[in-house]
Design a protein around this motif. Structure first.
Motif, PDB file in Angstrom:
ATOM      1  N   ASP A  79     -19.141  -7.124   6.340  1.00 19.30           N
ATOM      2  CA  ASP A  79     -17.974  -7.930   6.651  1.00 19.30           C
ATOM      3  C   ASP A  79     -17.796  -8.003   8.158  1.00 19.30           C
ATOM      4  OD1 ASP A  79     -15.349  -9.089   5.310  1.00 19.30           O
ATOM      5  OD2 ASP A  79     -14.750  -7.998   7.100  1.00 19.30           O
ATOM      6  N   LEU A  80     -17.377  -9.164   8.640  1.00 20.03           N
ATOM      7  CA  LEU A  80     -17.225  -9.371  10.073  1.00 20.03           C
ATOM      8  C   LEU A  80     -16.136  -8.485  10.674  1.00 20.03           C
ATOM      9  CD1 LEU A  80     -18.379 -11.089  12.358  1.00 20.03           C
ATOM     10  CD2 LEU A  80     -16.634 -12.807  11.858  1.00 20.03           C
ATOM     11  N   GLY A  81     -15.157  -8.095   9.869  1.00 18.65           N
ATOM     12  CA  GLY A  81     -14.107  -7.220  10.373  1.00 18.65           C
ATOM     13  C   GLY A  81     -14.629  -5.898  10.893  1.00 18.65           C
ATOM     14  N   GLY A  82     -15.773  -5.432  10.373  1.00 16.37           N
ATOM     15  CA  GLY A  82     -16.355  -4.194  10.865  1.00 16.37           C
ATOM     16  C   GLY A  82     -16.731  -4.267  12.326  1.00 16.37           C
ATOM     17  N   ALA A  83     -17.135  -5.449  12.800  1.00 16.26           N
ATOM     18  CA  ALA A  83     -17.495  -5.604  14.208  1.00 16.26           C
ATOM     19  C   ALA A  83     -16.286  -5.459  15.111  1.00 16.26           C
ATOM     20  CB  ALA A  83     -18.157  -6.960  14.433  1.00 16.26           C
ATOM     21  N   LEU A  84     -15.099  -5.846  14.631  1.00 13.12           N
ATOM     22  CA  LEU A  84     -13.901  -5.738  15.459  1.00 13.12           C
ATOM     23  C   LEU A  84     -13.525  -4.287  15.715  1.00 13.12           C
ATOM     24  CD1 LEU A  84     -11.799  -8.583  13.839  1.00 13.12           C
ATOM     25  CD2 LEU A  84     -12.943  -8.631  16.054  1.00 13.12           C
ATOM     26  N   ARG A  85     -13.889  -3.393  14.821  1.00  8.07           N
ATOM     27  CA  ARG A  85     -13.591  -1.980  15.038  1.00  8.07           C
ATOM     28  C   ARG A  85     -14.410  -1.399  16.186  1.00  8.07           C
ATOM     29  NH1 ARG A  85     -13.017   0.573   8.901  1.00  8.07           N
ATOM     30  NH2 ARG A  85     -10.851  -0.103   8.577  1.00  8.07           N
ATOM     31  N   ALA A  91      -8.857  -3.607  15.825  1.00 11.18           N
ATOM     32  CA  ALA A  91      -9.084  -2.801  14.633  1.00 11.18           C
ATOM     33  C   ALA A  91      -9.151  -3.745  13.439  1.00 11.18           C
ATOM     34  CB  ALA A  91      -7.980  -1.758  14.472  1.00 11.18           C
ATOM     35  N   ALA A  92      -9.230  -3.168  12.249  1.00  7.80           N
ATOM     36  CA  ALA A  92      -9.280  -3.976  11.037  1.00  7.80           C
ATOM     37  C   ALA A  92      -8.620  -3.220   9.902  1.00  7.80           C
ATOM     38  CB  ALA A  92     -10.723  -4.328  10.675  1.00  7.80           C
ATOM     39  N   VAL A  93      -7.937  -3.950   9.033  1.00  2.12           N
ATOM     40  CA  VAL A  93      -7.230  -3.392   7.883  1.00  2.12           C
ATOM     41  C   VAL A  93      -8.134  -3.496   6.666  1.00  2.12           C
ATOM     42  CG1 VAL A  93      -5.195  -3.579   6.419  1.00  2.12           C
ATOM     43  CG2 VAL A  93      -5.020  -4.092   8.868  1.00  2.12           C
ATOM     44  N   ARG A  94      -8.390  -2.369   6.019  1.00  2.00           N
ATOM     45  CA  ARG A  94      -9.208  -2.362   4.807  1.00  2.00           C
ATOM     46  C   ARG A  94      -8.301  -2.278   3.580  1.00  2.00           C
ATOM     47  NH1 ARG A  94     -14.368  -1.267   3.546  1.00  2.00           N
ATOM     48  NH2 ARG A  94     -14.870  -0.395   5.596  1.00  2.00           N
ATOM     49  N   SER A 103      -6.794  -6.673  13.389  1.00  2.00           N
ATOM     50  CA  SER A 103      -5.574  -6.208  14.042  1.00  2.00           C
ATOM     51  C   SER A 103      -5.873  -6.103  15.529  1.00  2.00           C
ATOM     52  CB  SER A 103      -5.138  -4.850  13.489  1.00  2.00           C
ATOM     53  OG  SER A 103      -4.058  -4.319  14.229  1.00  2.00           O
ATOM     54  N   VAL A 104      -4.975  -6.610  16.369  1.00  2.00           N
ATOM     55  CA  VAL A 104      -5.184  -6.618  17.813  1.00  2.00           C
ATOM     56  C   VAL A 104      -3.992  -5.957  18.487  1.00  2.00           C
ATOM     57  CG1 VAL A 104      -5.563  -8.041  19.851  1.00  2.00           C
ATOM     58  CG2 VAL A 104      -6.547  -8.739  17.657  1.00  2.00           C
ATOM     59  N   LEU A 686      -4.803   2.128   9.589  1.00  2.00           N
ATOM     60  CA  LEU A 686      -4.340   0.809   9.170  1.00  2.00           C
ATOM     61  C   LEU A 686      -4.755   0.459   7.748  1.00  2.00           C
ATOM     62  CD1 LEU A 686      -4.897  -1.327  12.391  1.00  2.00           C
ATOM     63  CD2 LEU A 686      -2.893  -0.010  11.701  1.00  2.00           C
ATOM     64  N   ASN A 687      -5.610   1.268   7.131  1.00  2.00           N
ATOM     65  CA  ASN A 687      -6.037   0.966   5.765  1.00  2.00           C
ATOM     66  C   ASN A 687      -4.842   0.967   4.816  1.00  2.00           C
ATOM     67  OD1 ASN A 687      -8.605   0.888   6.750  1.00  2.00           O
ATOM     68  ND2 ASN A 687      -9.389   2.582   5.518  1.00  2.00           N
ATOM     69  N   ALA A 688      -4.893   0.078   3.840  1.00  3.62           N
ATOM     70  CA  ALA A 688      -3.815  -0.011   2.861  1.00  3.62           C
ATOM     71  C   ALA A 688      -3.815   1.224   1.968  1.00  3.62           C
ATOM     72  CB  ALA A 688      -3.978  -1.270   2.012  1.00  3.62           C
ATOM     73  N   PRO A 689      -2.643   1.687   1.549  1.00  2.00           N
ATOM     74  CA  PRO A 689      -2.586   2.800   0.600  1.00  2.00           C
ATOM     75  C   PRO A 689      -2.740   2.306  -0.831  1.00  2.00           C
ATOM     76  CG  PRO A 689      -0.373   2.210   1.265  1.00  2.00           C
ATOM     77  CD  PRO A 689      -1.300   1.305   2.028  1.00  2.00           C
ATOM     78  N   SER A 690      -3.219   3.171  -1.688  1.00  4.61           N
ATOM     79  CA  SER A 690      -3.244   2.846  -3.109  1.00  4.61           C
ATOM     80  C   SER A 690      -1.816   2.694  -3.605  1.00  4.61           C
ATOM     81  CB  SER A 690      -3.955   3.953  -3.891  1.00  4.61           C
ATOM     82  OG  SER A 690      -3.671   3.836  -5.274  1.00  4.61           O
TER      83      SER A 690
END
Length: 712
Positions: A79-85, A91-94, A103-104, A686-690
């Motif tokens: 996923d392209l979001g991985g490059a932003l990290r 950052a990126a929200v998973r 996320s910037v 930033l990852n979402a919680p279950s």
């Protein structure tokens, strides 16, 4: 098991981060001015024409830095979001295995405007299981641009910050001939397969690029100790794109493009539901004409996104005696998000000064219906309009001037936007709860945005960057018309109700940066301060009745808060000595930090990434036939959280990635890697919680990778 209670990750990060800080500051101290040797460092070799631009100024003033395609592919095979990290300050929200959201500097969701090939793109569903960038295969990207502030006024409306990707396009006849790429990789953790191929052809005045990519994955081991626990990680994604160009004359070019993506059966451990499918179709056509000291450009585009969600593998699908309701449910949530828009601009060059005048507009229509059935007999229990035929329209115009000089360049822009949001199907409860009555559910806004930035050469080896800007963001259709539907940014399964009277939130930001070169060293320091007035937040309302019996008891209202303030910045040190013999060495160290305060609740702002440090070393051996990369990423514990909005603390982590690639022959390259070498068990803050355990989605543990790439 909640990873936040594991002390070993916190202890490793607590010890490693001060060491990393000392190493970074020591490296910066070494790189003091040296007038005897102030030339530019050698640029890293690149295998294909890909670039990445990160700026805190007007994007038209930002230099372009070439990024080795392997660096992008290594961080974003899924996923392209991985490059932003990988980029300091972003950052990126998973929420699941793919479709990470950018996320910037603490900004999230629609505060970060997203663009693909110049077209505005929005999420396909109200649960934000996707970001606009996620509908592009990483290998199809030619350029990635990140603007860390309110400076992308010529791109579109409401961009408190912005991320743009442009896909591969042969822009001139100098690319004449035939070429292509075959790329394949495998990650054993999660059985992730990624294949990509493209073909490029240019003849006389016609050129074209066609590409196709396919990605699959399975459940992922989260890190030591694993036990029998797996993070749900199923997905299938097929991406295809076509771009054609025609030179109508020596000065006029016509381009057309299109893309189709089919994603199926995606697990989302950070959401109440999983994704049954995404279907994304995009089209655009543009015309450009150049004349002496003048360029005209116009583009029209449309994208259609269909999305469907289900709860088949969630606890709510099972019978549970003692729960209310005790029987299993079946949730069906089809959505669509359709965008159409266009833009046009005229650029006029007068000496070293460029004037740009432009207009752009977009309309996004969003529709979603949530139907909940008793699973045993398919009896319909609830039928709700989540996106009640909601529409957001925007029309904006801007003027910008950029002055370039030998030692000083500066520019300014002013933008005016008129926006309208409306909803055709709102419930009687919504009308009563919001005081809407029989009035039309529509709101109009007019906003003025402005920005100024400058780059000043203080000395041959030292330059200063300055930026200041103001941008207003129109509330989303969910923020205005949500009818007891869970929020994504506030990471709670509670129900939220919108407010049609919300006013746009307005961000003011100041940036100051310093670049210092000293021989083979480059030190970059960036600091910023941001204030968001009328920030859109939420408050609990005990007088509102929840819609679903499984929801938490309190219902929240979207509302305008008082003010939120943010400050922080990034420090980066690069060392790039000239190649010596058959050995090339590159190294970098970086730190990024953002601190936010929410005056409405007198507590930290929601969703602030922790202090993060990075060390990297790249070796090129055997005349760059063999490349070895090592990356160390350290994140501190984040205990400054918005407790009134249910945000939880996270532990720190130390993650090491090792990669190697070998050029077997011209255009043929093999790669191997070990990601998260220490098998660290962690979750990005930033990852979402279950929604069922409240533990954040864990990142993959140790992952061994192999890949092959063939280019012509």
């Amino acid at each position: 098991m909640n990873h936040d209670n594991l002390p070993h990750a916190r202890a490793r990060a607590t010890h490693a981060l001060p060491l990393l800080l000392l190493l970074t500051l020591a490296t910066a101290a070494i790189a003091q001015p040296d007038d005897a040797n102030d030339g530019d460092a050698d640029a890293p070799a690149t295998s294909v024409t890909q670039s990445i631009t990160v700026t805190t100024t007007l994007p038209e003033l930002a230099p372009t830095e070439l990024l080795d395609a392997d660096a992008l592919a290594a961080d974003a095979p899924v996923d392209l979001g991985g490059a932003l990290r990988r980029i300091d300050g972003t950052a990126a929200v998973r929420r699941g295995p793919i479709n990470l959201e950018p996320s910037v500097r603490g900004l999230q969701e629609t505060q970060v405007a997203l663009f693909v090939d110049g077209t505005r793109t929005f999420a396909a569903g109200p649960a934000r299981m996707d970001a606009g960038l996620s509908h592009v295969h990483p290998d199809a990207v030619a350029q990635l641009q990140v603007v860390k502030g309110p400076y992308a006024l010529t791109w579109g409306a409401g961009a408190l910050s912005a991320v743009r990707v442009d896909t591969v396009d042969l822009a001139t006849r100098s690319d004449a001939g035939f070429g292509g790429t075959l790329d394949g990789s495998f990650r054993e953790n999660g059985d992730q397969l990624d294949g990509y191929a493209d073909a490029r052809l240019a003849r006389e005045r016609v050129w074209g690029v066609v590409s196709v990519g396919h990605r699959t994955g399975d459940d992922v081991e989260p890190g030591d100790p694993v036990g029998d626990e797996l993070v749900p990680g199923d997905y299938r994604s097929t991406d295809s794109r076509l771009r054609l160009g025609l030179e109508l004359s020596d000065a006029a070019i016509l381009r057309i493009g299109g893309g189709y993506q089919a994603q199926d059966d995606i697990d989302y451990p950070g959401r109440l539901l999983d994704a049954t499918l995404f279907r994304t179709r995009s089209y655009d056509a543009s015309f450009s004409q150049a004349a002496p000291a003048q360029t005209f450009f116009a583009q029209a585009y449309a994208n259609r996104k269909d999305h469907r969600m289900n709860n088949d593998e969630k606890p709510t699908a099972r019978d549970m005696p003692g729960r209310m309701p005790p029987f299993g449910l079946r949730v069906d949530l089809p959505t669509e998000s359709n965008t159409a828009g266009g833009r046009a601009r005229l650029e006029r060059l007068r000496g070293d000064r460029t004037w740009t005048f432009g207009v752009d507009g977009a309309q996004v229509e969003q529709n979603a219906d949530r139907r909940i059935f008793r699973r045993a007999d398919d009896r319909l229990l609830f039928d709700d309009a989540v996106w009640p035929d909601a529409t957001l329209r925007n029309l904006g115009g801007y003027a910008q001037v950029v002055q370039r000089g030998a030692r000083t360049s500066y520019g300014g822009a002013v933008r005016v936007d008129a926006s309208e949001t409306e909803a055709d199907r709102v419930s009687d409860f919504f009308r009563s709860a919001t005081g809407l009555g029989s009035d039309d559910a529509s709101t109009d806004d007019v906003e003025i945005s402005a920005a100024f930035s400058a780059a000043i050469e203080l000395a041959p080896s030292r330059s200063l960057r300055l930026g200041v800007g103001r941008v207003a963001r129109t509330p989303t259709t969910l923020e205005r018309y949500s009818d007891r539907f869970p929020s994504t940014r506030f990471q709670s399964t509670a129900e939220f109700i919108g407010d049609p009277a919300l006013t746009p939130e307005t961000a003011w930001q100041v940036d100051l940066g310093l670049d210092q070169r000293a021989g083979d060293w480059l030190v970059q320091i960036d600091g910023f301060y941001r204030a968001i007035d009328d920030v859109i937040t939420v408050v609990a309302d005990p007088d509102l009745a929840r819609r679903l019996p499984l929801s938490p008891p309190l219902v929240y209202r979207y509302r305008n808060g008082d003010r939120a303030t943010y400050y922080g910045g990034e420090l980066r040190v690069d060392w790039a000595p000239p190649q010596r013999g058959a050995v090339r060495v590159r190294a970098h160290a970086g730190l990024s930090y953002v601190r936010g305060e929410d005056e409405t609740f007198d507590e930290p702002a929601l969703g602030m990434p922790p202090l993060t440090g990075r060390l990297g070393l790249q070796l090129g051996l055997l005349d760059n036939r063999l490349g070895v990369d090592a990356d160390l990423r350290v994140t501190d514990r984040q205990d400054r959280v918005a407790t009134s909005r249910l945000e939880q603390e996270t532990s720190g982590a130390t993650v090491i990635d090792l990669r190697a690639r070998y050029r077997v022959a011209d255009g043929v390259e093999l790669s191997v890697g070990a990601l998260n070498l220490g098998d660290e068990r962690y979750a990005d803050h930033l990852n979402a919680p279950s929604p069922f355990t409240r533990a954040r989605v864990l990142e993959p543990g140790r992952s061994l990778t192999v890949g092959v790439r063939v280019r012509r």
